[in-house]
Write a protein that holds these residues in place. Structure first.
Motif, PDB file in Angstrom:
ATOM      1  N   TYR A   1       0.834  -1.201   0.000  1.00  0.00           N
ATOM      2  CA  TYR A   1       0.000   0.000   0.000  1.00  0.00           C
ATOM      3  C   TYR A   1       0.869   1.251   0.000  1.00  0.00           C
ATOM      4  CZ  TYR A   1      -3.882  -3.119   0.956  1.00  0.00           C
ATOM      5  OH  TYR A   1      -4.820  -4.120   0.854  1.00  0.00           O
TER       6      TYR A   1
ATOM      7  N   CYS B   1       3.023   1.294   3.191  1.00  0.00           N
ATOM      8  CA  CYS B   1       2.416   0.532   4.279  1.00  0.00           C
ATOM      9  C   CYS B   1       2.431  -0.955   3.946  1.00  0.00           C
ATOM     10  CB  CYS B   1       0.973   0.970   4.529  1.00  0.00           C
ATOM     11  SG  CYS B   1       0.803   2.672   5.102  1.00  0.00           S
TER      12      CYS B   1
ATOM     13  N   ILE C   1      -7.930   4.477   7.674  1.00  0.00           N
ATOM     14  CA  ILE C   1      -6.880   5.373   7.175  1.00  0.00           C
ATOM     15  C   ILE C   1      -7.404   6.253   6.042  1.00  0.00           C
ATOM     16  CG2 ILE C   1      -5.806   3.987   5.341  1.00  0.00           C
ATOM     17  CD1 ILE C   1      -3.100   4.669   6.629  1.00  0.00           C
TER      18      ILE C   1
ATOM     19  N   GLN D   1       3.018  -0.295  10.731  1.00  0.00           N
ATOM     20  CA  GLN D   1       3.543  -0.902   9.498  1.00  0.00           C
ATOM     21  C   GLN D   1       3.727   0.106   8.379  1.00  0.00           C
ATOM     22  OE1 GLN D   1       0.411  -0.898  10.698  1.00  0.00           O
ATOM     23  NE2 GLN D   1      -0.757  -2.489   9.635  1.00  0.00           N
ATOM     24  N   CYS D   2       3.461   1.385   8.647  1.00  0.00           N
ATOM     25  CA  CYS D   2       3.606   2.434   7.639  1.00  0.00           C
ATOM     26  C   CYS D   2       4.912   3.187   7.839  1.00  0.00           C
ATOM     27  CB  CYS D   2       2.433   3.406   7.696  1.00  0.00           C
ATOM     28  SG  CYS D   2       0.842   2.652   7.246  1.00  0.00           S
TER      29      CYS D   2
ATOM     30  N   LYS E   1      -8.662  -1.338   8.944  1.00  0.00           N
ATOM     31  CA  LYS E   1      -7.605  -0.319   8.947  1.00  0.00           C
ATOM     32  C   LYS E   1      -7.591   0.488   7.649  1.00  0.00           C
ATOM     33  CE  LYS E   1      -4.356  -2.032  12.379  1.00  0.00           C
ATOM     34  NZ  LYS E   1      -2.933  -2.190  12.705  1.00  0.00           N
ATOM     35  N   LEU E   2      -7.900  -0.177   6.526  1.00  0.00           N
ATOM     36  CA  LEU E   2      -7.973   0.550   5.260  1.00  0.00           C
ATOM     37  C   LEU E   2      -9.067   1.609   5.295  1.00  0.00           C
ATOM     38  CD1 LEU E   2      -7.520  -2.303   2.604  1.00  0.00           C
ATOM     39  CD2 LEU E   2      -5.973  -0.396   3.010  1.00  0.00           C
TER      40      LEU E   2
ATOM     41  N   ASN F   1       0.839  -4.928   4.944  1.00  0.00           N
ATOM     42  CA  ASN F   1      -0.524  -5.440   4.810  1.00  0.00           C
ATOM     43  C   ASN F   1      -1.455  -4.765   5.811  1.00  0.00           C
ATOM     44  OD1 ASN F   1       0.016  -7.301   2.732  1.00  0.00           O
ATOM     45  ND2 ASN F   1       0.934  -8.707   4.214  1.00  0.00           N
ATOM     46  N   LEU F   2      -2.627  -4.350   5.327  1.00  0.00           N
ATOM     47  CA  LEU F   2      -3.626  -3.680   6.150  1.00  0.00           C
ATOM     48  C   LEU F   2      -4.949  -4.432   6.054  1.00  0.00           C
ATOM     49  CD1 LEU F   2      -2.936   0.032   5.091  1.00  0.00           C
ATOM     50  CD2 LEU F   2      -2.287  -1.029   7.257  1.00  0.00           C
ATOM     51  N   SER F   3      -5.600  -4.611   7.191  1.00  0.00           N
ATOM     52  CA  SER F   3      -6.922  -5.227   7.184  1.00  0.00           C
ATOM     53  C   SER F   3      -7.932  -4.245   6.594  1.00  0.00           C
ATOM     54  CB  SER F   3      -7.336  -5.617   8.607  1.00  0.00           C
ATOM     55  OG  SER F   3      -7.456  -4.447   9.407  1.00  0.00           O
TER      56      SER F   3
ATOM     57  N   PHE G   1      -0.698   2.612  13.329  1.00  0.00           N
ATOM     58  CA  PHE G   1      -0.278   2.120  12.011  1.00  0.00           C
ATOM     59  C   PHE G   1       1.254   2.015  11.978  1.00  0.00           C
ATOM     60  CE2 PHE G   1      -4.470   3.821  11.240  1.00  0.00           C
ATOM     61  CZ  PHE G   1      -5.040   2.908  10.356  1.00  0.00           C
TER      62      PHE G   1
END
Length: 817
Positions: A61, A201, A212, A87-88, A208-209, A203-205, A85
């Motif tokens: 992402y 980013c 954000i 993972q970003c 979370k998508l 992987n986002l569920s 977040f």
């Protein structure tokens, strides 16, 4: 029983070792360029699987500004980190140039946050943390460092005098492609600004998508990197490489055909004897097929090895080009794969089957008593060339048929291939008939003999001339394309960059900056341009505005317009569209188009303009219409026209100092023009390299094919010496004949190369980019290509003759017999 027959046939190469080199050379070099291109294309497309790979771990992402000139606010990144977040990661891309003129792209990272994401277990051992320490080392891929000619520990001096480094080799294989990874503090210092180029980013569920997306600031978007997106963007680039690879393979195949055809002709006596002692046609065919399988296998293996070396050599340049245009990174090491290797094997066998079937059948079906007559098949060269011409006519007819009814880029490539093959097959027939006609019509006996002997020698030289003609055609086409594209781009940039300084302010600072600029004594005019995107069922449309000043009118490269179009654009419900949109959506001047809300329906198209810098659909709206329909929307770009161009540096310094505008968002037109042409030269430098490789393949093939063919004419040369012809006359006659062949081929090839370039523009560029351009003739480049190929032709013809005239006439005749 098969092996003794095969040994008897293979014994031919003991007497003619040059032919086995020619067979190997033609097929191996053709396969090597094809394999190199296939390997690069597949390797690049595999790198797109997870979108842009900034590191070895994919970040699917990506958060970025809708306008590439704007940055993402630092406050937004702080906000999403506080929301969990983790993972970003932020990235800061900065392109610059070294003092020696090398283009580089710096990738600024948050070293601590990157260490947390990629080295959770042993964060303190993460090499990324070293980037934070003075003197801020630069992490670099080892392959790219060697390609650039740098050394570990070396410091890089930039064009503005600032120093980067020292260089540190990436031992963990984290860095992919041609990026130079530094701590974000370095890139911010260089561009003198805040914010980020993008946020990547993991992987986002879905929750979370959704969350954000609600937090995104205005003008910022979240999208998922997909392989399909980058493949579609870079499709034209990869098709360009594929076309060059296929062209090289075709020329290599002609060289292979020349060698095998000559080999079959020279072995007809052996084949005739074998047939007379009871060997059947099927046994001979099986033995010759076994020979071809061995030759193809050896050539395929060596071609794969050479192709892999070529691909790894070209890959850094490909990575830099794709990175500069599409911000995509490619791993710089290609490993051997079965997929492209199998494709090359299939292509080799199909090509060999097509090129050797007729010479093989002709040899097998001839009567044994006729085969034992020395080189009797040469007598039927004229008949063979006639059937070649018939096949050429069929190819040209198919090309015209597809041109009328076919569509798409692959139809375009098919038309070009059929055109090249058709003309290539036609040239030997034209030369044979022309020289035969001259041998009967001329009054001077020596001239008649000159052309009669030249026509008779076409059985040896015919295929070499086809390869010669294709080599010149391909290189004239490439030189015309690249020269035309560069000339068109240069002129288009000179027209579009009419302002002296271009500024990309933030939406908040734009009104104040415009008022300030208008008050400056060195500023003559300030042009304002707004830009946004509209979503439609057929894809996004780029919507831009334009003021009504004469300067803004002159900066628009119109292609076709209605009379008084500028007045209609600014005083009626009218728009102009880019050439790519006109071609892709089949919209003509005078048509009415509908645009999504709030722009609305029934807008009259009053003009089409060239837009080589934008592969997407674009609509130009007047500034008055924008204020009415889209007040305050879109990103802002300013064009500043100065009273004195030399004052651009002072104005840039004041803007950076007063408004804290990043230096890379305030640029003068000379900088933009230079950077655009530099990226162009680098991108098309790859095409130029492949074009040169194609020419080298052809020149080597022409040289060896001519050398082998002329060696077969030693009997004629020795007989002429016994009849009193001097050595100088023999050398002159041989060179003059080859020069005549080259001249006639060039007279066909140079116009054909220009037609090839024209067809590429009409059939390929329009379908791929939506662009068209005027062809630009580069005669000096054509003469250089012609001189190189004709020199190879004449040198190859002179060597066997020189060997003959060193011996006595009787000894030469005895050796030839």
């Amino acid at each position: 029983m098969l092996w003794p027959i095969a040994k008897a046939l293979l014994g031919h190469y003991k007497r003619h070792p040059l032919q086995i080199i020619l067979v190997w050379l033609g097929l191996s070099l053709g396969i090597s360029v094809l394999v190199g291109v296939l390997a690069i294309n597949q390797h690049a497309q595999l790198s797109y699987t997870h979108g842009e790979r900034l590191f070895s771990n994919p970040m699917p992402y990506r958060i970025q500004s809708k306008n590439n000139s704007n940055t993402i606010p630092q406050g937004f990144y702080v906000q999403i980190r506080r929301e969990g977040f983790s993972q970003c990661l932020p990235f800061d891309l900065y392109r610059t140039q070294t003092k020696k003129g090398a283009d580089i792209q710096l990738l600024g990272i948050d070293s601590l946050a990157t260490a947390e994401v990629f080295f959770r277990s042993n964060i303190l051992e993460n090499p990324m943390l070293r980037l934070m320490q003075q003197p801020h080392p630069v992490l670099i891929n080892e392959t790219f460092m060697k390609y650039m000619g740098w050394q570990e520990g070396q410091q890089l001096v930039l064009s503005d005098g600032q120093v980067l480094g020292p260089l540190a080799v990436d031992q963990q294989q984290l860095v992919k492609g041609s990026n130079l990874v530094v701590d974000m503090a370095v890139t911010r210092k260089l561009r003198q600004g805040t914010g980020f180029s993008l946020i990547g980013c993991g992987n986002l569920s879905q929750d979370k998508l959704d969350k954000i997306r609600t937090m995104l600031p205005k003008g910022v978007t979240l999208r998922k990197n997909t392989r399909a997106e980058l493949v579609s963007l870079t499709e034209a680039f990869h098709l360009n490489l594929t076309a060059m690879g296929m062209l090289s393979f075709l020329i290599g195949l002609f060289i292979f055909y020349q060698a095998m055809s000559l080999s079959f002709i020279q072995r007809q006596t052996v084949v005739g004897v074998l047939r007379q002692i009871g060997v059947s046609g099927w046994q001979l065919m099986a033995a010759l097929a076994l020979e071809l399988i061995i030759l193809v296998t050896i050539s395929w293996i060596s071609g794969n090895v050479l192709g892999l070396m070529l691909a790894n050599k070209l890959l850094p340049a490909v990575s830099m080009s794709i990175g500069a245009i599409y911000n995509a990174s490619i791993d710089l090491v290609i490993h051997w794969r079965w997929s492209w290797s199998a494709k090359s094997l299939l292509m080799a066998f199909v090509g060999v089957l097509l090129s050797c079937t007729w010479p093989l059948l002709r040899l097998i079906r001839s009567q044994p008593i006729r085969l034992t007559a020395r080189l009797s098949l040469i007598r039927f060269a004229g008949k063979e060339f006639f059937w070649q011409a018939v096949l050429a006519a069929i190819c040209l007819f198919l090309a015209v048929f597809i041109l009328q009814f076919g569509e798409g880029i692959y139809a375009g490539f098919t038309i070009l291939a059929l055109m090249l093959i058709g003309i290539g097959l036609m040239v030997p027939y034209i030369i044979f008939e022309l020289f035969t006609c001259l041998s009967y019509r001329l009054h001077w006996v020596k001239a008649r003999w000159f052309f009669a002997d030249a026509a008779a020698s076409m059985s040896y030289r015919g295929v070499a001339l086809m390869a010669f003609m294709l080599a010149i055609t391909a290189n004239v086409g490439v030189e015309t394309m690249v020269g035309s594209f560069r000339d068109t781009t240069d002129k288009w940039l000179s027209q579009r960059l009419a302002a002296d300084v271009y500024v990309h302010p933030t939406a908040n600072s734009a009104p104040r900056m415009i008022k300030w600029l208008e008050k400056q004594p060195e500023v003559k005019e300030v042009w304002q341009r707004r830009e946004t995107e509209l979503a439609t069922l057929d894809g996004n449309i780029n919507l831009v505005s334009s003021g009504q000043s004469n300067g803004e009118k002159s900066s628009l490269s119109e292609k076709v317009t209605i009379p008084n179009y500028w007045h209609h654009l600014h005083h009626s419900r009218s728009v102009m569209i880019s050439e790519s949109m006109s071609l892709k959506r089949h919209i003509r001047v005078g048509d009415y188009i509908s645009l999504p809300a709030p722009v609305g329906q029934q807008w009259r198209v009053v003009g089409v303009y060239y837009d080589y810098g934008n592969p997407y659909d674009q609509v130009l709206l007047s500034e008055n219409s924008w204020r009415l329909l889209l007040p305050g929307q879109g990103s802002v770009g300013l064009g500043v026209v100065l009273n004195d161009k030399s004052q651009s540096a002072n104005l840039t310094a004041k803007l950076v100092d007063i408004y804290r505008t990043p230096a890379d968002r305030v640029v003068n037109n000379h900088t933009i023009h230079t950077q655009a042409l530099r990226i162009f030269d680098r991108t098309f430098g790859i095409t130029d390299t492949l074009g040169n490789l194609t020419l080298i393949v052809a020149v080597f093939g022409i040289f060896f094919a001519t050398l082998a063919g002329e060696a077969s004419r030693l009997h004629n040369v020795a007989l002429l010496r016994c009849l009193g012809v001097s050595g100088k006359e023999l050398v002159f006659v041989g060179g003059a004949q080859l020069f005549a062949f080259g001249l006639v081929s060039a007279c066909v090839a140079i116009p054909l190369g220009m037609v090839l370039a024209s067809n590429v523009v009409e059939l390929i560029l329009k379908n791929t980019f939506g662009w068209s351009m005027q062809l630009h003739v580069v005669p000096w480049d054509y003469l250089g290509t012609l001189a190189l190929t004709v020199s190879a032709l004449m040198l190859a013809g002179a060597i066997p003759v020189l060997q003959v005239i060193r011996r006595t006439p009787i000894k030469s005749l005895r050796d030839a017999l």
